[in-house]
Scaffold this active site. Structure first.
Site, PDB file in Angstrom:
ATOM      1  N   LEU A  19       0.094  18.462   5.098  1.00 46.00           N
ATOM      2  CA  LEU A  19       0.173  19.920   5.243  1.00 46.00           C
ATOM      3  C   LEU A  19      -1.016  20.542   5.988  1.00 46.00           C
ATOM      4  CD1 LEU A  19       1.607  22.593   4.543  1.00 46.00           C
ATOM      5  CD2 LEU A  19       0.287  22.613   2.421  1.00 46.00           C
ATOM      6  N   ASP A  41       9.530  13.977  -2.136  1.00 46.87           N
ATOM      7  CA  ASP A  41       8.434  14.844  -2.586  1.00 46.87           C
ATOM      8  C   ASP A  41       8.564  15.190  -4.070  1.00 46.87           C
ATOM      9  OD1 ASP A  41       6.725  15.072  -0.472  1.00 46.87           O
ATOM     10  OD2 ASP A  41       7.466  17.012   0.224  1.00 46.87           O
ATOM     11  N   LYS A  72      -0.992   0.155  -3.328  1.00 46.80           N
ATOM     12  CA  LYS A  72      -2.178   0.609  -4.077  1.00 46.80           C
ATOM     13  C   LYS A  72      -2.118   0.100  -5.517  1.00 46.80           C
ATOM     14  CE  LYS A  72      -4.341   2.948  -0.894  1.00 46.80           C
ATOM     15  NZ  LYS A  72      -5.612   2.468  -0.340  1.00 46.80           N
ATOM     16  N   LYS A 123      -2.040   4.279   5.525  1.00 45.65           N
ATOM     17  CA  LYS A 123      -1.866   5.324   4.502  1.00 45.65           C
ATOM     18  C   LYS A 123      -0.658   6.242   4.678  1.00 45.65           C
ATOM     19  CE  LYS A 123      -4.654   8.771   6.836  1.00 45.65           C
ATOM     20  NZ  LYS A 123      -5.594   9.858   6.738  1.00 45.65           N
ATOM     21  N   SER A 168      -5.057   6.011  -5.067  1.00 42.58           N
ATOM     22  CA  SER A 168      -4.416   7.296  -4.767  1.00 42.58           C
ATOM     23  C   SER A 168      -3.665   7.801  -5.986  1.00 42.58           C
ATOM     24  CB  SER A 168      -3.433   7.062  -3.617  1.00 42.58           C
ATOM     25  OG  SER A 168      -2.583   8.157  -3.487  1.00 42.58           O
ATOM     26  N   ASN A 196     -11.556  -1.597  12.482  1.00 38.37           N
ATOM     27  CA  ASN A 196     -10.934  -2.096  13.718  1.00 38.37           C
ATOM     28  C   ASN A 196     -10.412  -0.949  14.585  1.00 38.37           C
ATOM     29  OD1 ASN A 196      -8.632  -1.239  12.446  1.00 38.37           O
ATOM     30  ND2 ASN A 196      -7.529  -3.178  12.612  1.00 38.37           N
ATOM     31  N   TYR A 229       3.891   2.301   0.225  1.00 35.20           N
ATOM     32  CA  TYR A 229       2.449   2.575   0.306  1.00 35.20           C
ATOM     33  C   TYR A 229       1.845   2.634  -1.102  1.00 35.20           C
ATOM     34  CZ  TYR A 229      -1.769   5.457   0.433  1.00 35.20           C
ATOM     35  OH  TYR A 229      -3.040   5.944   0.216  1.00 35.20           O
TER      36      TYR A 229
HETATM   37  P1  NAD Z   1      -8.023   6.724   7.810  1.00 32.40           P
HETATM   38  O1  NAD Z   1      -6.833   6.115   8.444  1.00 32.40           O
HETATM   39  O2  NAD Z   1      -8.649   7.909   8.448  1.00 32.40           O
HETATM   40  O3  NAD Z   1      -9.145   5.617   7.610  1.00 32.40           O
HETATM   41  C1  NAD Z   1      -8.858   4.253   7.402  1.00 32.40           C
HETATM   42  C2  NAD Z   1      -9.741   3.445   8.335  1.00 32.40           C
HETATM   43  O4  NAD Z   1      -9.416   2.056   8.152  1.00 32.40           O
HETATM   44  C3  NAD Z   1      -9.528   3.770   9.813  1.00 32.40           C
HETATM   45  O5  NAD Z   1     -10.770   3.987  10.464  1.00 32.40           O
HETATM   46  C4  NAD Z   1      -8.818   2.544  10.361  1.00 32.40           C
HETATM   47  O6  NAD Z   1      -9.131   2.294  11.715  1.00 32.40           O
HETATM   48  C5  NAD Z   1      -9.329   1.457   9.427  1.00 32.40           C
HETATM   49  N1  NAD Z   1      -8.416   0.312   9.325  1.00 32.40           N
HETATM   50  C6  NAD Z   1      -7.068   0.337   9.184  1.00 32.40           C
HETATM   51  N2  NAD Z   1      -6.590  -0.905   9.168  1.00 32.40           N
HETATM   52  C7  NAD Z   1      -7.638  -1.741   9.304  1.00 32.40           C
HETATM   53  C8  NAD Z   1      -7.780  -3.150   9.366  1.00 32.40           C
HETATM   54  N3  NAD Z   1      -6.710  -3.954   9.317  1.00 32.40           N
HETATM   55  N4  NAD Z   1      -9.014  -3.677   9.489  1.00 32.40           N
HETATM   56  C9  NAD Z   1     -10.092  -2.881   9.578  1.00 32.40           C
HETATM   57  N5  NAD Z   1     -10.029  -1.537   9.529  1.00 32.40           N
HETATM   58  C10 NAD Z   1      -8.817  -0.976   9.398  1.00 32.40           C
HETATM   59  O7  NAD Z   1      -7.620   7.075   6.294  1.00 32.40           O
HETATM   60  P2  NAD Z   1      -8.396   7.919   5.196  1.00 32.40           P
HETATM   61  O8  NAD Z   1      -7.635   9.164   4.971  1.00 32.40           O
HETATM   62  O9  NAD Z   1      -9.819   7.982   5.504  1.00 32.40           O
HETATM   63  O10 NAD Z   1      -8.125   6.998   3.931  1.00 32.40           O
HETATM   64  C11 NAD Z   1      -9.061   6.031   3.500  1.00 32.40           C
HETATM   65  C12 NAD Z   1      -8.506   5.314   2.289  1.00 32.40           C
HETATM   66  O11 NAD Z   1      -8.202   6.261   1.273  1.00 32.40           O
HETATM   67  C13 NAD Z   1      -7.215   4.546   2.568  1.00 32.40           C
HETATM   68  O12 NAD Z   1      -7.253   3.332   1.855  1.00 32.40           O
HETATM   69  C14 NAD Z   1      -6.141   5.461   2.012  1.00 32.40           C
HETATM   70  O13 NAD Z   1      -5.010   4.753   1.604  1.00 32.40           O
HETATM   71  C15 NAD Z   1      -6.854   6.100   0.842  1.00 32.40           C
HETATM   72  N6  NAD Z   1      -6.301   7.419   0.467  1.00 32.40           N
HETATM   73  C16 NAD Z   1      -6.201   8.405   1.416  1.00 32.40           C
HETATM   74  C17 NAD Z   1      -5.642   9.633   1.065  1.00 32.40           C
HETATM   75  C18 NAD Z   1      -5.474  10.735   2.090  1.00 32.40           C
HETATM   76  O14 NAD Z   1      -4.659  11.641   1.864  1.00 32.40           O
HETATM   77  N7  NAD Z   1      -6.218  10.727   3.202  1.00 32.40           N
HETATM   78  C19 NAD Z   1      -5.206   9.862  -0.255  1.00 32.40           C
HETATM   79  C20 NAD Z   1      -5.341   8.852  -1.185  1.00 32.40           C
HETATM   80  C21 NAD Z   1      -5.898   7.626  -0.806  1.00 32.40           C
HETATM   81  N1  UFG Z   2       4.326  20.069   3.125  1.00 35.53           N
HETATM   82  C1  UFG Z   2       5.039  21.035   3.820  1.00 35.53           C
HETATM   83  N2  UFG Z   2       5.071  20.949   5.175  1.00 35.53           N
HETATM   84  C2  UFG Z   2       4.419  19.968   5.884  1.00 35.53           C
HETATM   85  C3  UFG Z   2       3.715  18.993   5.154  1.00 35.53           C
HETATM   86  C4  UFG Z   2       3.692  19.065   3.775  1.00 35.53           C
HETATM   87  O1  UFG Z   2       5.614  21.930   3.231  1.00 35.53           O
HETATM   88  O2  UFG Z   2       4.503  19.944   7.125  1.00 35.53           O
HETATM   89  C5  UFG Z   2       4.224  20.177   1.650  1.00 35.53           C
HETATM   90  C6  UFG Z   2       4.767  18.979   0.889  1.00 35.53           C
HETATM   91  O3  UFG Z   2       6.142  19.127   0.641  1.00 35.53           O
HETATM   92  C7  UFG Z   2       3.905  19.019  -0.368  1.00 35.53           C
HETATM   93  C8  UFG Z   2       2.561  19.578   0.105  1.00 35.53           C
HETATM   94  O4  UFG Z   2       2.851  20.251   1.330  1.00 35.53           O
HETATM   95  O5  UFG Z   2       4.444  19.931  -1.298  1.00 35.53           O
HETATM   96  C9  UFG Z   2       1.512  18.519   0.376  1.00 35.53           C
HETATM   97  O6  UFG Z   2       2.055  17.520   1.244  1.00 35.53           O
HETATM   98  P1  UFG Z   2       1.143  16.448   1.975  1.00 35.53           P
HETATM   99  O7  UFG Z   2       2.031  15.648   2.870  1.00 35.53           O
HETATM  100  O8  UFG Z   2      -0.035  17.116   2.589  1.00 35.53           O
HETATM  101  O9  UFG Z   2       0.585  15.570   0.771  1.00 35.53           O
HETATM  102  P2  UFG Z   2       1.348  14.695  -0.329  1.00 35.53           P
HETATM  103  O10 UFG Z   2       0.986  15.269  -1.670  1.00 35.53           O
HETATM  104  O11 UFG Z   2       2.776  14.560  -0.025  1.00 35.53           O
HETATM  105  O12 UFG Z   2       0.685  13.256  -0.147  1.00 35.53           O
HETATM  106  C10 UFG Z   2      -0.711  13.047   0.113  1.00 35.53           C
HETATM  107  C11 UFG Z   2      -0.857  11.755   0.898  1.00 35.53           C
HETATM  108  C12 UFG Z   2      -0.451  10.587   0.052  1.00 35.53           C
HETATM  109  C13 UFG Z   2      -1.261  10.586  -1.210  1.00 35.53           C
HETATM  110  C14 UFG Z   2      -1.107  11.904  -1.947  1.00 35.53           C
HETATM  111  C15 UFG Z   2      -2.007  11.954  -3.167  1.00 35.53           C
HETATM  112  O13 UFG Z   2      -0.057  11.796   2.077  1.00 35.53           O
HETATM  113  O14 UFG Z   2      -0.691   9.397   0.745  1.00 35.53           O
HETATM  114  O15 UFG Z   2      -1.444  12.990  -1.079  1.00 35.53           O
HETATM  115  O16 UFG Z   2      -3.304  11.624  -2.826  1.00 35.53           O
HETATM  116  F1  UFG Z   2      -0.853   9.595  -2.018  1.00 35.53           F
END
Ligand code: NAD
Ligand code: UFG
Length: 333
Positions: free
Chosen positions: A197, A291, A150, A82, A122, A32, A146
């Site tokens: 980060l 964190d 999951k 996310k 995740s 969407n 969040y």
């Molecule tokens: P993203 O936000 O880039 O992609 C998610 C996509 O889902 C987007 O294109 C968004 O438009 C779409 N979306 C959101 N709500 C919707 C809805 N109601 N209906 C239809 N589409 C919808 O995120 P991403 O980083 O690509 O993450 C993908 C998946 O992986 C997510 O489920 C996220 O929770 C999971 N995940 C991401 C990370 C990360 O750090 N990026 C880590 C662990 C898990």
């Molecule tokens: N950090 C900084 N400065 C910033 C951002 C992050 O120092 O501006 C540090 C954080 O304290 C951490 C590391 O960088 O030590 C990584 O942080 P991120 O925010 O990049 O990632 P997280 O590990 O906190 O979390 C991410 C996603 C979560 C997911 C998790 C594991 O945001 O949704 O990875 O997949 F669950």
């Protein structure tokens, strides 16, 4: 084989679409655009030279899902919200999109007799480490809404499999996805200020922001900054291809997708500085609430079950991220 990719226009979804098209799958992308843009689909087609069918719809709309799913053999489900901080402010929205959205999807899959599902979970479901590296047997306990969505979805899928053992479900627990496609055409394009980060570092390097705030330098780690298991998004995408190719017998299995290596915040800043050829400025600020000092994966199960392992190192992650940032200084706009 035709695959429905929900959230296929997003960061991880778009890279996965490229790798699926490269090995010959037909795709239907369902999104969407709440956190992405139609431009991504054009770029996927440009990289692969193949076309994708696209349906603009919400994952909570069962009629729209039914139209998209018709004729598909499997689903990879990325669509969802996310941002950890936002989930604390808007928990109901997170339960609605993530939990209820997945419930709608699975209900339609049940109706249309589609039984193959790969789900984006995740590493956050492990919470505070009881031991490291995280194996899939580590206790599951969450620290924010969040992560809880999951975990609820994971449990729902495990319950579903117990009730009907014709399902083939793989739950992939991602560690920290970073980097971009080597073409520089697709990558991560966060809206507003990046929470994570690596995108923040990239925006400092390109001159969009002044300094990286390093959240704490007094953790019990080698240099006092937080340690994470960063994984190149293309490796992660390839993990999904392997999951689809492997999911041929009934199961509901959770698998870590990580590199198994931990890097500190300062390691990442230094690697990025090397990749972009200039020093990325940073300052130490207090810890970010919630964190964890350190976590990284045990990726053994992925190797055994999927014959998959992360191949791209931290330098490649930074180089590809920088390439995307330079080619798209304002993101996809
Ligand atoms: P993203 O936000 O880039 O992609 C998610 C996509 O889902 C987007 O294109 C968004 O438009 C779409 N979306 C959101 N709500 C919707 C809805 N109601 N209906 C239809 N589409 C919808 O995120 P991403 O980083 O690509 O993450 C993908 C998946 O992986 C997510 O489920 C996220 O929770 C999971 N995940 C991401 C990370 C990360 O750090 N990026 C880590 C662990 C898990
Ligand atoms: N950090 C900084 N400065 C910033 C951002 C992050 O120092 O501006 C540090 C954080 O304290 C951490 C590391 O960088 O030590 C990584 O942080 P991120 O925010 O990049 O990632 P997280 O590990 O906190 O979390 C991410 C996603 C979560 C997911 C998790 C594991 O945001 O949704 O990875 O997949 F669950």
């Amino acid at each position: 084989m035709k695959v429905l990719v929900t959230g296929g226009a997003g960061y991880i979804g778009s890279h996965t679409c490229v790798e699926l098209l490269n090995v010959g799958y037909d795709l239907v992308v369902f999104d969407n655009f709440s956190n992405s843009t139609p431009e991504v689909l054009k770029r996927i087609e440009k990289i692969t030279g193949k076309s994708i069918l696209f349906i603009n719809g919400d994952i909570r709309d069962e009629d729209a899902i039914e139209k998209a799913l018709f004729g598909c053999d499997a689903v990879i489900h990325f669509a969802g919200l996310k941002a950890v901080g936002e989930s604390v402010e808007k928990p109901l929205e997170y339960y609605d999109v993530n939990v209820y959205g997945t419930l709608c999807l699975v209900r339609v899959m049940q109706k249309l007799h589609v039984r193959k599902l790969v789900f984006s979970s995740s590493a956050t479901v492990y919470g505070d480490p009881e031991f490291l590296p995280f194996t899939e047997e580590h206790p599951l306990r969450t620290t924010n809404p969040y992560a809880q969505t999951k975990l609820v979805i994971e449990e729902m899928l495990r319950n579903l499999y117990v009730s009907d053992q014709t399902w083939r479900i793989m739950i992939l627990r991602y560690f920290n996805p970073v980097g971009a496609h080597e073409s520089g055409l697709i990558g991560e394009d966060p809206k507003g200020t990046p929470n994570n980060l690596m995108p923040y570092i990239a925006q400092v390097a390109v001159g969009k922001r002044e300094k990286v705030s390093v959240f704490g330098d007094n953790y019990p780690t080698k240099d006092g900054t937080g340690i994470r298991d960063y994984i190149h998004v293309v490796d992660l995408a390839l993990g999904h291809v392997k999951a689809l190719q492997t999911i041929n017998k009934p199961q509901c299995t959770a698998i870590n997708l990580g590199s198994g290596k931990g890097y500190s915040v300062l390691d990442v800043i230094h690697a990025f500085s090397k990749a972009c050829g200039k020093n990325v400025s940073y300052m130490i600020v207090p810890r970010r609430a919630g964190d964890i000092a350190e976590f990284y994966s045990d990726p053994t199960l992925a190797k055994e079950m999927l014959s998959w392992e992360a191949k791209r190192n931290l330098d490649a992650m930074c180089t590809d991220m920088w390439n995307f940032q330079v080619k798209n200084p304002k993101g996809y706009v």
